[in-house]
Motif scaffolding. Structure first.
Motif, PDB file in Angstrom:
ATOM      1  N   ASN A 245       0.925  -1.083  -0.098  1.00 48.89           N
ATOM      2  CA  ASN A 245      -0.067  -0.020  -0.057  1.00 48.89           C
ATOM      3  C   ASN A 245       0.964   1.114   0.015  1.00 48.89           C
ATOM      4  O   ASN A 245       1.292   1.696   1.085  1.00 48.89           O
ATOM      5  CB  ASN A 245      -0.930   0.083   1.283  1.00 48.89           C
ATOM      6  N   MET A 246       1.075   1.754  -1.122  1.00 50.10           N
ATOM      7  CA  MET A 246       2.087   3.064  -1.353  1.00 50.10           C
ATOM      8  C   MET A 246       1.468   4.156  -0.790  1.00 50.10           C
ATOM      9  O   MET A 246       0.326   4.687  -1.245  1.00 50.10           O
ATOM     10  CB  MET A 246       2.622   3.256  -2.925  1.00 50.10           C
ATOM     11  N   GLN A 256       1.506  11.661   9.992  1.00 48.36           N
ATOM     12  CA  GLN A 256       1.947  10.907   9.046  1.00 48.36           C
ATOM     13  C   GLN A 256       2.521  11.471   7.853  1.00 48.36           C
ATOM     14  O   GLN A 256       2.139  12.558   7.645  1.00 48.36           O
ATOM     15  CB  GLN A 256       0.513  10.092   8.384  1.00 48.36           C
ATOM     16  N   SER A 257       3.431  11.038   7.164  1.00 51.28           N
ATOM     17  CA  SER A 257       3.880  11.513   5.779  1.00 51.28           C
ATOM     18  C   SER A 257       4.034  10.359   4.791  1.00 51.28           C
ATOM     19  O   SER A 257       3.799   9.132   5.142  1.00 51.28           O
ATOM     20  CB  SER A 257       5.345  12.280   5.936  1.00 51.28           C
ATOM     21  N   GLY A 258       4.024  10.826   3.523  1.00 51.03           N
ATOM     22  CA  GLY A 258       4.109   9.566   2.501  1.00 51.03           C
ATOM     23  C   GLY A 258       5.527   9.915   1.554  1.00 51.03           C
ATOM     24  O   GLY A 258       6.411  10.786   1.911  1.00 51.03           O
ATOM     25  N   CYS A 434      16.175   4.404  -2.682  1.00 48.36           N
ATOM     26  CA  CYS A 434      15.950   5.170  -1.599  1.00 48.36           C
ATOM     27  C   CYS A 434      17.354   4.836  -0.539  1.00 48.36           C
ATOM     28  O   CYS A 434      17.343   5.788   0.326  1.00 48.36           O
ATOM     29  CB  CYS A 434      14.664   4.544  -0.937  1.00 48.36           C
ATOM     30  N   PHE A 435      17.780   3.762  -0.613  1.00 48.09           N
ATOM     31  CA  PHE A 435      18.686   3.572   0.172  1.00 48.09           C
ATOM     32  C   PHE A 435      20.058   4.563   0.281  1.00 48.09           C
ATOM     33  O   PHE A 435      21.001   4.396   1.083  1.00 48.09           O
ATOM     34  CB  PHE A 435      19.366   2.143   0.386  1.00 48.09           C
ATOM     35  N   ARG A 436      20.096   5.294  -0.731  1.00 45.16           N
ATOM     36  CA  ARG A 436      21.336   6.192  -0.894  1.00 45.16           C
ATOM     37  C   ARG A 436      21.076   7.359   0.163  1.00 45.16           C
ATOM     38  O   ARG A 436      22.203   7.684   0.811  1.00 45.16           O
ATOM     39  CB  ARG A 436      20.918   7.095  -2.252  1.00 45.16           C
ATOM     40  N   THR A 455       7.857   0.727   6.806  1.00 46.45           N
ATOM     41  CA  THR A 455       6.416   1.461   6.663  1.00 46.45           C
ATOM     42  C   THR A 455       6.453   2.976   6.458  1.00 46.45           C
ATOM     43  O   THR A 455       5.260   3.503   6.364  1.00 46.45           O
ATOM     44  CB  THR A 455       5.678   0.944   7.855  1.00 46.45           C
ATOM     45  N   THR A 456       7.493   3.489   6.426  1.00 46.56           N
ATOM     46  CA  THR A 456       7.387   5.235   6.243  1.00 46.56           C
ATOM     47  C   THR A 456       6.896   5.317   4.775  1.00 46.56           C
ATOM     48  O   THR A 456       6.035   6.369   5.061  1.00 46.56           O
ATOM     49  CB  THR A 456       8.843   5.584   6.157  1.00 46.56           C
TER      50      THR A 456
END
Length: 499
Positions: A245-246, A256-258, A434-436, A455-456
């Motif tokens: 669930n993006m 919350q943030s997306g 993302c892991f950069r 889950t962020t």
């Protein structure tokens, strides 16, 4: 009328140079009109013919025009005559006699000059329009841009012209792009280009001028449910499901943030990278609620030379969507997708494993790669499953064709484009992405790191499971992953129904 035209032509062509000038001008003008009429009638749309029509013939036309007065100048020097004497020898007296609107010769020269100007304006406008077409960008320099052209044609932006993203607005941007194009043509002619062609990271237009014309940051809200089907390397190519669930929201809501928080209007994220490809971050900082910035420094790169630090940058769309159009696939994921689409029959034993293995060797040429894919798969089944060769060859041929098409789209040995030559920073499925930034190496002064909690950005509803929504069913305490199952289910329910 034609007689007067030929008389005029004979008059201005005073020597060999002038005659060749007339031939070039007249023939290029007539040929341009014929080819342009053929294009309008749909007889041809080939980019190379367009290149000849809009670049070569107008250039020959101008060269011919220049040669005519140059011939006059040479003739004046050779004979020692004045311009008036030379005119009198080339034209009848009535042609050079003065009138209220000028001599008939002057009027004819003025008329032809006007026609020349109109022709050049038409040719220039047609040339600019032609060079704005995606087909020109992708096929005019076939050997060099062919990889980008293939990936563009199957991209989400295949109906968006190249110039919409690569050329800015206004006369200045247009002039800059044409000068850059001229240099590119020179580099192709002299083979000065790199292989593979580098991604134009540092001269791409800002996302607000490109992406945000269609994708508004104010509209980045809500969630998006995505299920990814992957296949194991067993004999049955067993499917597994990962459902996410993006969390697309750009703005903070109820704490919350997306995913698009990074480009939300109230947030600013800045960074500096160690490498030009922006894959190793030196530091990352984000604006805090009080307006200050909190910086996270890469502890693993502290000892690297500071002069290699790239210009600090404010994060925008292309930092994650760096392959939004020219998308190159991961070999395993590409095979999974074709299997899901039914282009590769997973009933063929070990087809997923062998399809990927067939594409991984580094072949010297595209033709050798395509042949290598066929030889690998037919050889494997002939040796291990001869019944497939004898009774299911049509299914195997379909699978081979699908795998060859994957290879043809993504691997280009002539340009040194191999698997993963162009990393994709969207997500972290096959690349760092993302892991950069989201890693434990980037630390703030207080020892804090940027969150690495999965889950962020998304709730996990299944992960390489036999069921697409496994974590939504009641958790079983006897299962080894019971704690994780329970945590992920509660996280999704709490996110979906905030108190």
């Amino acid at each position: 009328m034609l007689q007067k035209y030929f008389q005029f032509i004979r008059g201005v062509a005073v020597n060999t140079i002038g005659k060749w000038g007339v031939v070039l001008t007249t023939s290029s003008f007539i040929t341009f009109l014929i080819l342009e009429a053929a294009r309008l009638l749909g007889i041809f749309t080939n980019a190379y013919l367009g290149l000849i029509t809009y670049l070569l013939f107008p250039a020959l036309f101008v060269v011919g025009l220049v040669m005519i007065p140059f011939g006059w100048r040479q003739q004046l020097r050779a004979t020692g005559k004045t311009t008036k004497e030379l005119l009198s020898g080339q034209f009848e007296a009535k042609e050079t006699a003065g009138h209220f609107l000028g001599s008939p010769l002057f009027q004819r020269i003025a008329l032809f000059s006007l026609i020349n100007v109109l022709f050049l304006v038409l040719a220039a406008s047609q040339m600019l329009g032609f060079m704005d077409e995606a087909e020109f960008c992708g096929t005019a320099c076939h050997s060099v841009m062919h990889p980008e052209w293939l990936s563009y044609q199957e991209s989400p932006h295949a109906r968006v012209k190249c110039v919409e993203c690569h050329v800015g607005e206004g006369a200045g941007a247009l002039l800059e792009s044409k000068l850059n194009g001229a240099y590119q043509m020179l580099s192709i002619t002299l083979k000065l280009y790199e292989k593979p062609i580098p991604t134009p990271v540092h001269n791409l237009r800002p996302a607000r001028e490109t992406c945000e014309k269609c994708h508004w940051p104010e509209k980045f809200y809500g969630n998006r449910l995505k299920t990814f089907v992957r296949y194991r390397e067993d004999s049955l190519s067993t499917p597994t499901f990962t459902t996410l669930n993006m969390k697309v929201d750009a703005h903070r809501q109820a704490g919350q943030s997306g995913i698009h928080w990074h480009v939300g209007t109230e947030n600013i994220v800045r960074y500096a990278s160690f490498d030009e490809r922006r894959e190793q971050m030196l530091w990352v900082e984000s604006r805090q609620p009080d307006g200050s910035f909190k910086r996270f420094v890469n502890t693993a790169l502290k000892s690297r030379k500071a002069e290699k630090e790239q210009e600090p940058r404010v994060m925008d769309c292309v930092d994650c969507h760096n392959r939004a159009t020219h998308v190159y696939e991961d070999p395993a994921r590409a095979v999974d997708l074709r299997m899901e689409q039914g282009l590769i029959n997973r009933d063929l034993p070990f087809i997923r494993r062998e399809a990927v293995a067939a594409m991984l060797p580094v072949y010297p040429t595209k033709e050798a790669g395509l042949e290598g894919v066929r030889n690998h798969l037919t050889g494997f089944y002939r040796l291990n499953f001869p019944q497939v060769i004898s009774s299911r060859m049509a299914e195997l041929d379909e699978a081979i064709a699908a795998v060859q098409k994957i290879y043809n789209r993504n691997v280009h040995p002539e340009m040194n484009v191999q698997w993963h030559s162009y990393p994709n920073h969207l997500g972290h499925d096959a690349e760092s992405g993302c892991f950069r930034c989201h890693n434990n190496r980037l630390l703030a002064e207080d020892g804090a790191s940027i969150s690495t909690d999965c889950t962020t950005c998304h709730s996990i509803l299944a992960e390489e499971s036999a069921e697409s929504f496994r974590f939504l069913r009641p958790p079983d305490q006897t299962e080894p992953d019971y704690p994780r199952h329970q945590y992920l289910q509660e996280e999704f329910l709490n996110y979906s129904n905030p108190q």
